[in-house]
Design a protein around this motif. Structure first.
Motif, mmCIF file in Angstrom:
data_model
loop_
_atom_site.group_PDB
_atom_site.id
_atom_site.type_symbol
_atom_site.label_atom_id
_atom_site.label_comp_id
_atom_site.label_asym_id
_atom_site.label_seq_id
_atom_site.Cartn_x
_atom_site.Cartn_y
_atom_site.Cartn_z
ATOM 1 N N CYS A 144 1.162 -1.126 0.297
ATOM 2 C CA CYS A 144 0.083 -0.273 -0.016
ATOM 3 C C CYS A 144 0.828 0.698 0.269
ATOM 4 O O CYS A 144 1.782 1.541 0.892
ATOM 5 N N VAL A 145 0.815 2.231 -0.764
ATOM 6 C CA VAL A 145 1.490 3.519 -0.992
ATOM 7 C C VAL A 145 0.769 4.489 -0.121
ATOM 8 O O VAL A 145 -0.664 4.729 -1.082
ATOM 9 N N PHE A 146 0.432 4.883 0.633
ATOM 10 C CA PHE A 146 -0.196 6.326 1.231
ATOM 11 C C PHE A 146 0.831 7.213 1.526
ATOM 12 O O PHE A 146 1.643 7.852 1.665
ATOM 13 N N VAL A 147 -0.279 8.303 -0.272
ATOM 14 C CA VAL A 147 1.359 9.781 0.527
ATOM 15 C C VAL A 147 0.300 10.791 1.150
ATOM 16 O O VAL A 147 -0.912 11.117 0.672
ATOM 17 N N ASP A 148 1.592 10.959 1.975
ATOM 18 C CA ASP A 148 0.622 12.248 2.787
ATOM 19 C C ASP A 148 0.585 12.853 2.260
ATOM 20 O O ASP A 148 2.043 13.575 2.481
ATOM 21 N N HIS A 149 0.005 14.514 1.130
ATOM 22 C CA HIS A 149 0.276 15.758 0.935
ATOM 23 C C HIS A 149 0.620 16.620 1.605
ATOM 24 O O HIS A 149 0.846 17.840 1.808
ATOM 25 N N GLY A 150 0.384 16.368 3.475
ATOM 26 C CA GLY A 150 0.500 17.314 4.129
ATOM 27 C C GLY A 150 -0.638 18.398 3.997
ATOM 28 O O GLY A 150 -0.458 19.224 4.489
ATOM 29 N N LEU A 151 -1.667 17.859 3.966
ATOM 30 C CA LEU A 151 -3.065 18.755 3.900
ATOM 31 C C LEU A 151 -4.311 18.101 4.485
ATOM 32 O O LEU A 151 -5.089 17.648 3.591
ATOM 33 N N MET A 152 -3.693 16.768 5.003
ATOM 34 C CA MET A 152 -4.339 15.290 5.842
ATOM 35 C C MET A 152 -5.635 16.882 6.546
ATOM 36 O O MET A 152 -4.686 17.626 7.200
ATOM 37 N N ARG A 153 -6.400 16.620 7.467
ATOM 38 C CA ARG A 153 -6.810 16.794 8.576
ATOM 39 C C ARG A 153 -6.015 16.408 9.985
ATOM 40 O O ARG A 153 -5.283 15.577 9.343
ATOM 41 N N LYS A 154 -6.468 16.770 11.057
ATOM 42 C CA LYS A 154 -5.561 16.514 11.754
ATOM 43 C C LYS A 154 -5.108 14.852 12.436
ATOM 44 O O LYS A 154 -6.419 14.434 12.846
ATOM 45 N N ASN A 155 -4.504 14.531 12.156
ATOM 46 C CA ASN A 155 -4.479 13.466 12.832
ATOM 47 C C ASN A 155 -4.682 12.378 12.129
ATOM 48 O O ASN A 155 -4.254 10.613 11.917
ATOM 49 N N GLU A 156 -4.768 12.719 10.548
ATOM 50 C CA GLU A 156 -5.354 12.152 10.196
ATOM 51 C C GLU A 156 -4.323 10.578 9.063
ATOM 52 O O GLU A 156 -4.433 9.308 9.258
ATOM 53 N N GLY A 157 -2.865 11.202 8.881
ATOM 54 C CA GLY A 157 -1.915 10.375 8.275
ATOM 55 C C GLY A 157 -1.718 9.555 9.492
ATOM 56 O O GLY A 157 -1.685 7.901 8.991
ATOM 57 N N ASP A 158 -1.608 9.534 10.848
ATOM 58 C CA ASP A 158 -0.833 8.124 11.958
ATOM 59 C C ASP A 158 -2.250 7.578 12.005
ATOM 60 O O ASP A 158 -2.332 5.901 12.218
ATOM 61 N N GLU A 159 -3.430 8.092 11.964
ATOM 62 C CA GLU A 159 -4.694 7.020 12.133
ATOM 63 C C GLU A 159 -5.447 6.291 10.980
ATOM 64 O O GLU A 159 -5.531 4.985 11.246
ATOM 65 N N VAL A 160 -5.182 6.460 9.930
ATOM 66 C CA VAL A 160 -4.853 5.256 9.032
ATOM 67 C C VAL A 160 -3.623 4.642 8.683
ATOM 68 O O VAL A 160 -3.517 3.069 8.943
ATOM 69 N N GLN A 161 -2.094 4.622 9.109
ATOM 70 C CA GLN A 161 -1.272 4.159 8.814
ATOM 71 C C GLN A 161 -1.451 2.998 10.852
ATOM 72 O O GLN A 161 -1.610 1.879 10.194
ATOM 73 N N ALA A 162 -1.725 3.593 11.567
ATOM 74 C CA ALA A 162 -1.956 3.028 12.723
ATOM 75 C C ALA A 162 -3.327 1.759 12.019
ATOM 76 O O ALA A 162 -3.366 0.664 12.739
ATOM 77 N N ALA A 163 -4.026 1.907 11.760
ATOM 78 C CA ALA A 163 -5.979 1.028 10.978
ATOM 79 C C ALA A 163 -4.760 -0.090 10.497
ATOM 80 O O ALA A 163 -5.169 -1.328 10.668
#
Ligand code: XMP
Length: 513
Positions: free
Chosen positions: A248-267
């Protein structure tokens, strides 16, 4: 497979997957098959019932789709819907003609009277609204059939041969506009076909996993994970099916909502897969610096997304399958023709052009949104991911009016977080379709303590909608709006004024850019 099967025989109607979905809702397994499927293949499926779908044709034309009448000799109950009803009448010796006058041609919501002695309508009110859409008319019903429903304009809205288990309805029980439509389908399944209800989302999940394993074999699968519901559920399903063969390639473009990147990864921690999170904030913000035109922002993000993904894909090398979280409404909408481009939507869907892969797999292709959510739960994804509201591919970029900076993105992230937090605390989240904050490019004068401020105006947007094509602004209680306003202005330095967007779509759109 041990579960009972219903065949939805597809004659080209627009609601065919909706029929399948209704059958699944009734806990009965079903498969949609084209009407051209050889009869022996259908018979080998050992169906407990068959549903003939609607379709755009007229049965009396030689060119229109038909089925071998041998199907009526199997002793298997059949429900014909709209065209399917007319086809059954036509093949069993009735007569279907073009409606001669407008009164027998019916479209839209129609008051309908049902014979509740008929098993199809058992236990239901004798009168209700049904959704009609037919220009043809059953002038003579086949032998052995009784008329079991009528409308003010049309004497034969439904027919039944109870002894053989054959039923036909001119209207569409599968659409929401038909009152008790699902109950009619349930009656067909349980009262007529003897369904036991042995099919659940858990079964669906197991079957889908087995099918993916069979298709993928030892191959490698690549998925662009956006963090939205569809791609997340798709990732979880694939993770369960093929584990480390999945990247899975998850591109975090820095324009996600607060905590969103970490939440997705943690899931996705619980699965042993190759999870690549690309932290590309600087890169995206660099490209976006000074850009204030909404369409250019979208284009830049779309292109940059592809660049980043391409670089990662190249590192992985050749993959066999590119997976996408396409769901059924996407399949319909993408066929929608040449409507004007209001906003060029950026999704991760447009990737195949450059990635070196053999085949695309779309395991959610036949599911509706709420089924996708259910499947996500079944796979153990957390509720906050499964119930996530839609979030546009370009993220906060299209919620920051004017040129984007990291400071503005951080301001918006904080304010948006407070907005969502208060909405959830007030229990309003379930009734809203989408809600978010927008950082306007306007600054205004305020007073805080003894000092003058000159800070940004934040807009709150909340809508209710069923399809996102049109939307109504949400009537959030004033007390809730008040709490949100007070909290944001107190907690987010740089914002001193809050406005609430009271425009519906149309004329406005849901997003501001
Ligand atoms: P509008 O603003 O067009 O939004 O009324 C309708 C729905 O689409 C979402 N939206 C997007 N989704 N990529 C997406 O994946 C996009 O570029 C995009 N732009 C808008 C919006 O959030 C709303 O749910």
């Amino acid at each position: 497979m041990s579960h009972q099967t219903v065949i939805v025989l597809d004659f080209g109607g627009q609601y065919n997957q909706l029929i399948a979905r209704r059958v699944r809702e009734c806990q009965v397994y079903c498969e949609v098959k084209p009407y051209t499927t050889p009869l022996d293949q259908l018979k080998a499926m050992d169906p407990i019932g068959i549903i003939f779908t609607g379709g755009p044709n007229s049965v009396y034309l030689d060119s229109s789709p038909k089925v071998d009448p041998e199907i009526f000799t199997w002793g298997v109950p059949i429900l014909g819907i709209c065209y399917g009803c007319q086809l059954m009448a036509h093949l069993l010796g009735g007569q279907v003609t073009e409606a001669q006058d407008n009164s027998a041609r019916e479209y839209g919501k129609t008051v309908t009277y049902y014979d509740t002695a008929c098993r199809l309508f058992k236990g239901l009110p004798a009168r209700g609204i049904s959704w009609m859409s037919h220009g043809d008319y059953m002038a003579r019903v086949p032998e052995g059939f009784a008329l079991t429903a009528h409308s003010d304009a049309c004497p034969n809205v439904a027919i039944a041969d109870e002894a053989r288990g054959f039923y036909g309805v001119q209207f569409h029980p599968e659409v929401n506009h038909t009152e008790n439509g699902v109950a009619m389908i349930r009656n067909f399944l349980y009262e007529v076909c003897g369904a036991k209800g042995d099919w659940t989302m858990g079964d669906y999940c197991r079957t889908a996993i087995a099918a993916i394993r069979e298709k993928v074999g030892q191959g490698k699968v690549l998925l662009a994970l956006s963090g939205g519901v569809d791609s997340s559920v798709c990732a979880a399903l694939l993770a369960e099916a093929v584990g480390r063969q999945l990247t899975c390639v998850f591109v975090d473009h820095g324009l996600m909502r607060k905590n969103e990147g970490d939440e997705v990864q943690a899931a996705f921690d619980r699965w042993d897969i190759n999870f690549i999170r690309v932290d590309a904030e600087e890169r995206f913000l660099g490209k976006l610096a000074g850009v204030d035109d909404p369409e250019r922002k979208r284009k830049i993000i779309g292109e940059e997304f592809i660049r980043v993904f391409e670089e990662e894909a190249r590192k992985i090398g050749k993959v066999d399958f590119l997976a996408q979280g396409t769901i059924y409404p996407d399949v319909i909408e993408s066929g929608a023709g040449d409507a004007a481009v209001i906003k060029s939507h950026h999704n991760v869907g447009g990737l195949p052009d450059f990635v070196d892969f053999k085949e695309i797999i779309e395991p959610l292709r036949l599911l509706f949104k709420d089924e996708v959510r259910q499947l996500g739960r079944e796979l153990g994804l957390p509720e906050y991911l499964v119930m996530r509201q839609p979030f546009p591919g370009p993220g906060l970029a299209i919620r920051i009016l004017g040129a984007i900076t990291k400071e503005k993105a951080d301001l918006l992230r904080e304010a948006d977080f407070i907005f969502r937090d208060e909405i959830a605390r007030a229990g309003e989240d379930r009734s809203l379709s989408q809600y978010f904050a927008v950082l306007t490019n306007t600054r205004s004068v305020g007073v805080m303590g003894d000092g003058r401020t000159y800070d940004y105006t934040l807009a709150l947007r909340a809508v209710t909608t069923s399809d996102f094509m049109t939307a109504d602004w949400a009537r959030i209680p004033y007390e809730v709006l008040d709490r949100i306003s007070v909290r944001i202005v107190n907690e987010v330095q740089g914002i001193n004024r809050i406005v609430y967007d009271i425009t519906s779509k149309p004329p406005a759109t849901i997003e501001w850019e």
